[in-house]
Write a protein that holds these residues in place. Structure first.
Motif, PDB file in Angstrom:
ATOM      1  N   ALA A 113      28.618  48.048  35.314  1.00 44.49           N
ATOM      2  CA  ALA A 113      28.967  48.972  36.414  1.00 44.49           C
ATOM      3  C   ALA A 113      29.441  48.156  37.620  1.00 44.49           C
ATOM      4  N   ARG A 114      28.780  47.035  37.871  1.00 45.86           N
ATOM      5  CA  ARG A 114      29.182  46.208  39.011  1.00 45.86           C
ATOM      6  C   ARG A 114      30.563  45.593  38.778  1.00 45.86           C
ATOM      7  N   PHE A 115      30.821  45.155  37.562  1.00 47.17           N
ATOM      8  CA  PHE A 115      32.140  44.558  37.273  1.00 47.17           C
ATOM      9  C   PHE A 115      33.249  45.602  37.402  1.00 47.17           C
ATOM     10  N   ARG A 116      32.926  46.809  37.002  1.00 46.90           N
ATOM     11  CA  ARG A 116      33.908  47.893  37.164  1.00 46.90           C
ATOM     12  C   ARG A 116      34.195  48.099  38.658  1.00 46.90           C
ATOM     13  N   ALA A 117      33.139  48.055  39.477  1.00 52.25           N
ATOM     14  CA  ALA A 117      33.321  48.231  40.929  1.00 52.25           C
ATOM     15  C   ALA A 117      34.158  47.070  41.502  1.00 52.25           C
ATOM     16  N   VAL A 118      33.958  45.882  40.994  1.00 53.31           N
ATOM     17  CA  VAL A 118      34.738  44.749  41.507  1.00 53.31           C
ATOM     18  C   VAL A 118      36.207  44.905  41.104  1.00 53.31           C
ATOM     19  N   GLY A 119      36.436  45.302  39.853  1.00 57.26           N
ATOM     20  CA  GLY A 119      37.820  45.530  39.422  1.00 57.26           C
ATOM     21  C   GLY A 119      38.504  46.549  40.310  1.00 57.26           C
ATOM     22  N   ARG A 120      37.770  47.565  40.651  1.00 58.36           N
ATOM     23  CA  ARG A 120      38.295  48.623  41.519  1.00 58.36           C
ATOM     24  C   ARG A 120      38.599  48.058  42.921  1.00 58.36           C
ATOM     25  N   ALA A 121      37.692  47.222  43.421  1.00 56.16           N
ATOM     26  CA  ALA A 121      37.886  46.643  44.768  1.00 56.16           C
ATOM     27  C   ALA A 121      39.113  45.726  44.789  1.00 56.16           C
ATOM     28  N   VAL A 122      39.331  45.006  43.711  1.00 54.36           N
ATOM     29  CA  VAL A 122      40.507  44.114  43.651  1.00 54.36           C
ATOM     30  C   VAL A 122      41.787  44.954  43.626  1.00 54.36           C
ATOM     31  N   ALA A 123      41.766  46.027  42.849  1.00 54.49           N
ATOM     32  CA  ALA A 123      42.941  46.916  42.813  1.00 54.49           C
ATOM     33  C   ALA A 123      43.181  47.551  44.177  1.00 54.49           C
ATOM     34  N   ASP A 124      42.114  47.959  44.850  1.00 51.82           N
ATOM     35  CA  ASP A 124      42.252  48.553  46.192  1.00 51.82           C
ATOM     36  C   ASP A 124      42.884  47.542  47.151  1.00 51.82           C
TER      37      ASP A 124
ATOM     38  N   LEU B 108      30.352  40.911  47.656  1.00 54.33           N
ATOM     39  CA  LEU B 108      29.080  41.466  48.127  1.00 54.33           C
ATOM     40  C   LEU B 108      28.929  42.861  47.557  1.00 54.33           C
ATOM     41  N   MET B 109      27.720  43.143  47.062  1.00 54.57           N
ATOM     42  CA  MET B 109      27.430  44.484  46.560  1.00 54.57           C
ATOM     43  C   MET B 109      26.560  45.208  47.585  1.00 54.57           C
ATOM     44  N   ARG B 110      26.942  46.424  47.920  1.00 54.96           N
ATOM     45  CA  ARG B 110      26.083  47.272  48.751  1.00 54.96           C
ATOM     46  C   ARG B 110      26.013  48.610  48.048  1.00 54.96           C
ATOM     47  N   ALA B 111      24.796  48.947  47.606  1.00 56.25           N
ATOM     48  CA  ALA B 111      24.618  50.080  46.696  1.00 56.25           C
ATOM     49  C   ALA B 111      25.568  49.859  45.509  1.00 56.25           C
ATOM     50  N   ASP B 112      26.432  50.807  45.219  1.00 51.12           N
ATOM     51  CA  ASP B 112      27.311  50.648  44.051  1.00 51.12           C
ATOM     52  C   ASP B 112      28.675  50.085  44.421  1.00 51.12           C
ATOM     53  N   ALA B 113      28.896  49.826  45.704  1.00 48.19           N
ATOM     54  CA  ALA B 113      30.243  49.404  46.133  1.00 48.19           C
ATOM     55  C   ALA B 113      30.353  47.886  46.154  1.00 48.19           C
ATOM     56  N   ALA B 114      31.533  47.395  45.780  1.00 46.29           N
ATOM     57  CA  ALA B 114      31.809  45.942  45.818  1.00 46.29           C
ATOM     58  C   ALA B 114      32.749  45.667  46.982  1.00 46.29           C
ATOM     59  N   MET B 115      32.451  44.598  47.724  1.00 46.93           N
ATOM     60  CA  MET B 115      33.314  44.206  48.845  1.00 46.93           C
ATOM     61  C   MET B 115      33.695  42.744  48.675  1.00 46.93           C
ATOM     62  N   LEU B 116      34.959  42.451  48.928  1.00 43.89           N
ATOM     63  CA  LEU B 116      35.415  41.060  48.846  1.00 43.89           C
ATOM     64  C   LEU B 116      35.277  40.414  50.220  1.00 43.89           C
ATOM     65  N   ILE B 117      34.762  39.190  50.236  1.00 44.79           N
ATOM     66  CA  ILE B 117      34.683  38.436  51.490  1.00 44.79           C
ATOM     67  C   ILE B 117      35.354  37.080  51.283  1.00 44.79           C
ATOM     68  N   ASP B 118      35.514  36.341  52.350  1.00 46.68           N
ATOM     69  CA  ASP B 118      36.054  34.983  52.345  1.00 46.68           C
ATOM     70  C   ASP B 118      37.485  34.917  51.799  1.00 46.68           C
ATOM     71  N   PHE B 119      38.414  35.230  52.679  1.00 41.69           N
ATOM     72  CA  PHE B 119      39.835  35.233  52.306  1.00 41.69           C
ATOM     73  C   PHE B 119      40.516  33.909  52.651  1.00 41.69           C
ATOM     74  N   ASP B 120      39.736  32.852  52.716  1.00 39.30           N
ATOM     75  CA  ASP B 120      40.267  31.555  53.145  1.00 39.30           C
ATOM     76  C   ASP B 120      41.342  30.995  52.204  1.00 39.30           C
ATOM     77  N   ASP B 121      41.231  31.301  50.913  1.00 39.62           N
ATOM     78  CA  ASP B 121      42.223  30.798  49.941  1.00 39.62           C
ATOM     79  C   ASP B 121      43.350  31.801  49.716  1.00 39.62           C
TER      80      ASP B 121
END
Ligand SMILES: N[C@@H](CCO)C(=O)O
Length: 309
Positions: free
Chosen positions: A111-122, A204-217
């Protein structure tokens, strides 16, 4: 005065606590604009203009409703020449850490990996809709940046941990990938702004949502590179295939990904392993086992690529 004290003085902040020193030194601190991550950027990596562009991009994404750290202050160039910035502190727990087994049962993990895939697409979707202006400048994970004579993370094929046979293999895989990537780019392969370091530590996971941090690269690049990078920490997971499928499912819920493009994922995983093989060299003492560990993973990927591609 220390660099962090100088930065805090300029930002009107207080109570800094070092939280990570992976690439940039990152401090948690209180700023007039709220709880912040104050970053002292790695000297010599990104220019002040590129860092300003990163913040412009973060601001635009945050305004578009994407859960990314909003800029609070900077960039400023400190008296040492180092660049400091501050972004909003994001509450959440890292998805995990490379080299450590993934926490949670398989259903939770997927479920978390699905949320990350979704966050990357967003992120990809929202970035495509932005006008970041003529001054916007970030490096490019394009064919040159990945496979040219001076790749962004160094001449990986010169890793001292490769023996002669492995170097020849890497050279051959590099040449072959160069051709395939060229064909992919020419045929309109999905290219635009990417995070470029989607590792568990940067989710970062907060509840079921995935957030991307550190855009340095982050910068311009092939969208598959983000998905591939996320796959590079799973090789020891018993459900690695299900994790990949879950991430792709999440991605496809928000953005198209053809099966032809999906078939290129192993090549992009290899490209990331090549980049990381170069990345570690200036960051570790010669003979450090990490240099060999990164090289060994790259060689394994190259062997599979040459056998299958
Ligand atoms: N350590 C990273 C590279 C920098 O984030 C990797 O394993 O790919």
């Amino acid at each position: 005065m220390s660099e962090i004290d100088e930065a805090l003085g300029l930002f009107g902040g207080r109570a800094a606590r070092l939280v990570s020193e992976r690439e940039n030194a990152v401090y948690a601190a209180d700023l007039p604009g709220g709880r912040a991550a104050v970053r002292l950027h790695r000297p010599g990596y990104q220019t002040p203009e590129a860092i300003r562009s990163e913040l412009d991009w973060m601001r635009a994404l945050a305004s578009a409703g994407v859960a990314v750290p909003a800029p609070l202050a900077g960039p400023v160039v400190l008296s040492t020449g180092r660049v400091a910035t501050a972004v909003a502190w994001m509450e959440g727990a890292p998805l995990g850490e490379g080299g450590e087994p993934l926490a949670g049962d398989p259903v939770t993990q997927q479920a978390r990996f699905r949320a990350v895939g979704r966050a990357v697409a967003d992120l990809h979707n929202a970035s495509d809709g932005l006008d970041l202006g003529a001054g916007f400048t970030r490096h490019a994970w394009n064919i040159d940046g990945l496979l040219g004579a001076a790749p962004l993370w160094g001449r990986f094929w010169e890793s001292p941990a490769l023996d002669a046979e492995e170097r020849a293999l890497v050279d051959a895989a590099r040449a072959k990938a160069h051709g395939m990537l060229g064909a992919f780019a020419t045929s309109g392969g999905d290219y635009g702004l990417i995070h470029a370091d989607v590792l568990r530590e940067n989710v970062l996971m907060r509840a079921d949502a995935a957030m991307l941090i550190d855009f340095d690269d982050a910068g311009w690049g092939f969208r598959l590179y983000d998905l591939a990078t996320f796959m590079t920490q799973n090789e020891d997971e018993p459900n690695a295939e299900a994790l990949r499928d879950a991430a792709l499912q999440g991605y496809r819920e928000a953005r198209p990904l053809s099966t032809e493009d999906e078939d290129l994922l192993p090549m992009f995983v290899m490209l990331r392993r090549f980049a990381s093989m170069g990345w570690i060299v200036p960051r570790a003492a010669p003979g450090d086992p990490k240099v060999r560990a990164y090289a060994a993973k790259a060689v394994t990927a190259a062997r599979a690529f040459m056998a299958n591609a």
